[in-house]
Design an enzyme around this catalytic site. Structure first.
Site, PDB file in Angstrom:
ATOM      1  N   HIS A  13      -9.364   4.876  -2.031  1.00  0.00           N
ATOM      2  CA  HIS A  13      -8.635   4.980  -0.764  1.00  0.00           C
ATOM      3  C   HIS A  13      -9.505   5.767   0.215  1.00  0.00           C
ATOM      4  CE1 HIS A  13      -4.429   3.641  -1.751  1.00  0.00           C
ATOM      5  NE2 HIS A  13      -5.071   3.504  -2.899  1.00  0.00           N
ATOM      6  N   ASP A  38       0.855  -1.205   0.000  1.00  0.00           N
ATOM      7  CA  ASP A  38       0.000   0.000   0.000  1.00  0.00           C
ATOM      8  C   ASP A  38       0.888   1.252   0.000  1.00  0.00           C
ATOM      9  OD1 ASP A  38      -2.433   1.398   0.240  1.00  0.00           O
ATOM     10  OD2 ASP A  38      -2.302   1.447   2.438  1.00  0.00           O
ATOM     11  N   HIS A  39       0.601   2.187  -0.881  1.00  0.00           N
ATOM     12  CA  HIS A  39       1.327   3.464  -0.954  1.00  0.00           C
ATOM     13  C   HIS A  39       2.840   3.299  -1.017  1.00  0.00           C
ATOM     14  CE1 HIS A  39      -2.178   6.030  -0.510  1.00  0.00           C
ATOM     15  NE2 HIS A  39      -2.594   5.230   0.450  1.00  0.00           N
ATOM     16  N   LYS A  78     -12.906  12.896   7.506  1.00  0.00           N
ATOM     17  CA  LYS A  78     -12.946  12.961   6.039  1.00  0.00           C
ATOM     18  C   LYS A  78     -13.801  14.108   5.525  1.00  0.00           C
ATOM     19  CE  LYS A  78     -12.551   7.937   5.709  1.00  0.00           C
ATOM     20  NZ  LYS A  78     -11.082   7.867   5.609  1.00  0.00           N
ATOM     21  N   ASP A 108      -8.614   0.983   6.621  1.00  0.00           N
ATOM     22  CA  ASP A 108      -7.627   0.852   7.695  1.00  0.00           C
ATOM     23  C   ASP A 108      -8.163   1.476   8.988  1.00  0.00           C
ATOM     24  OD1 ASP A 108      -5.399   0.562   9.242  1.00  0.00           O
ATOM     25  OD2 ASP A 108      -4.152   1.980   8.150  1.00  0.00           O
TER      26      ASP A 108
HETATM   27  P1  13P Z   1      -8.921   4.896   5.764  1.00  0.00           P
HETATM   28  O1  13P Z   1      -8.039   5.807   6.543  1.00  0.00           O
HETATM   29  O2  13P Z   1     -10.202   5.543   5.389  1.00  0.00           O
HETATM   30  O3  13P Z   1      -9.154   3.584   6.441  1.00  0.00           O
HETATM   31  O4  13P Z   1      -8.162   4.575   4.371  1.00  0.00           O
HETATM   32  C1  13P Z   1      -7.164   3.593   4.304  1.00  0.00           C
HETATM   33  C2  13P Z   1      -6.418   3.614   3.019  1.00  0.00           C
HETATM   34  O5  13P Z   1      -6.775   4.259   2.060  1.00  0.00           O
HETATM   35  C3  13P Z   1      -5.209   2.780   2.952  1.00  0.00           C
HETATM   36  O6  13P Z   1      -4.520   2.938   1.748  1.00  0.00           O
HETATM   37  O1  G3H Z   2      -3.177   5.099   3.716  1.00  0.00           O
HETATM   38  C1  G3H Z   2      -2.522   4.792   4.694  1.00  0.00           C
HETATM   39  C2  G3H Z   2      -2.915   3.586   5.474  1.00  0.00           C
HETATM   40  O2  G3H Z   2      -3.967   3.877   6.341  1.00  0.00           O
HETATM   41  C3  G3H Z   2      -1.715   3.008   6.171  1.00  0.00           C
HETATM   42  O3  G3H Z   2      -1.367   3.757   7.268  1.00  0.00           O
HETATM   43  O4  G3H Z   2       0.998   4.321   6.746  1.00  0.00           O
HETATM   44  O5  G3H Z   2       0.088   4.493   9.086  1.00  0.00           O
HETATM   45  O6  G3H Z   2       0.477   2.247   8.040  1.00  0.00           O
HETATM   46  P1  G3H Z   2       0.144   3.705   7.822  1.00  0.00           P
HETATM   47 ZN    ZN Z   3      -4.569   4.929   0.983  1.00  0.00          ZN
END
Ligand code: 13P
Ligand code: G3H
Ligand code: ZN
Length: 317
Positions: A210, A81-82, A183, A256
């Site tokens: 996301h 992720d990211h 949000k 998340d």
């Molecule tokens: P939330 O913070 O809305 O759970 O989004 C998580 C997310 O986009 C992880 O990439």
């Molecule tokens: O988009 C981010 C996700 O919620 C992951 O969060 O980078 O704190 O692990 P994190």
């Molecule tokens: Zn994200």
């Protein structure tokens, strides 16, 4: 069974969305796999750079492999992720990830294209799927904070060009959501008109949402009643909007924050109610069960509930 996100998306596109869940520890993994077994739903386990740092790379991978042994019928993708470019390459070369996200959305368009195309070449050579991001979400992700007025919705024409020039398998789009618990203010919500315009330019391309946590008010209230200090104006995406978004091509929904809220509520309430307790396995077991239930509920909203058999047949044919 670990599959690519592209495999999951082929079965789901236009009909339902696949949940993509960030995990950082064993308890989340157990709740996640248990919940999806109960829901008979496919899913995506996603690991952020922060999770790799927190648990350690071998540990977070071992947790997922162990969960797979405990739940051999699960069908899921393992997704970065990211990611930045270097982390994408590390994951592609590791042989463990079936999918990576290159997030160069903070770069100018041409630079985002160039970086994403390099990652796509390396990933596709190994049969790994790639998600990229275009547009800018508000909120906080890793160390990049962006307030709402600087957030920028994805431009549909740019999205078409971006996909044609990069060959990505899916695209994360800015459609009004942001990361974290705060949000929306006032009447803000998802920009369905924007999702529809993007789908029109890119029919069949899986879109990724996301910042999809719902931030339930009752969860925030329970956390605060147990000693938390979350801003009660916290608001997220209406989970009843997932189905409409899925019909418009949103095929991956990232969650998340809501899982973190479940963890916080369970542990705050537990230690409030049992102040003499110090066996952390007791609230841990409560959390695993609560997280599993939460996953079942979300799978119903995403439409992934009950899709496992159909997906298994599609994969084996
Ligand atoms: P939330 O913070 O809305 O759970 O989004 C998580 C997310 O986009 C992880 O990439
Ligand atoms: O988009 C981010 C996700 O919620 C992951 O969060 O980078 O704190 O692990 P994190
Ligand atoms: Zn994200």
């Amino acid at each position: 069974m670990i599959v690519t996100t592209a495999t999951l998306f082929r079965a789901a596109y236009g009909q339902y969305a696949v949940g993509a869940w960030n995990i950082n520890n064993m308890e989340q993994a157990l709740g996640l796999f248990e919940g999806h077994q109960r829901a008979q739903a496919p899913f995506i386990v996603q690991i952020s750079k922060g999770a790799r740092k927190y648990a350690g790379i071998p540990m977070i991978e071992a947790i997922i492999r162990a969960a797979e042994q405990l739940y051999p019928d699960a069908i899921f993708a393992v997704h970065l992720d990211h990611g930045d470019e270097a982390t994408c390459y590390a994951c592609i070369d590791s042989g463990f990830y079936s999918s990576v996200m290159i997030d160069a959305s903070h770069e100018p368009f041409e630079e985002n294209v160039t970086i994403t195309r390099r990652v796509v070449e390396r990933a596709h050579a190994k049969g790994i799927s790639v998600e990229a991001e275009l547009g800018m979400l508000g909120g906080v992700e890793e160390d990049i904070a962006l307030d709402e007025k600087h957030a920028r919705l994805t431009d549909p024409d740019e999205a078409k060009r971006f996909v044609e020039e990069t060959g990505v398998d899916s695209l994360a789009v800015a459609i009004g959501t942001s990361h974290g618990a705060y949000k929306f203010t006032g009447q803000q919500a998802l920009h369905f008109d924007r999702i529809a315009a993007i789908q029109e330019r890119l029919p069949g391309l899986p879109l990724v949402m996301h910042g999809s946590s719902s931030v339930p008010q009752e969860e925030v209230a329970r956390i605060n009643a147990a000693g938390g200090k979350l801003d009660p104006s916290a608001r997220g995406v209406d989970e009843n909007d997932f189905a409409r978004a899925a019909r418009l091509g949103v095929t991956k929904v990232n969650i998340d924050t809501d899982g973190r809220l479940v963890w916080t509520r369970v542990h705050r309430e537990y230690f409030r109610d049992y102040p003499q307790e110090f066996d952390f396995r007791k609230p841990g077991a409560v959390f695993i069960e609560e997280f599993a239930r939460f996953v079942v509920h979300k799978s119903q909203k995403l439409g992934s509930f009950g899709q496992l058999d159909k997906l298994r047949s599609a994969i084996s044919s």
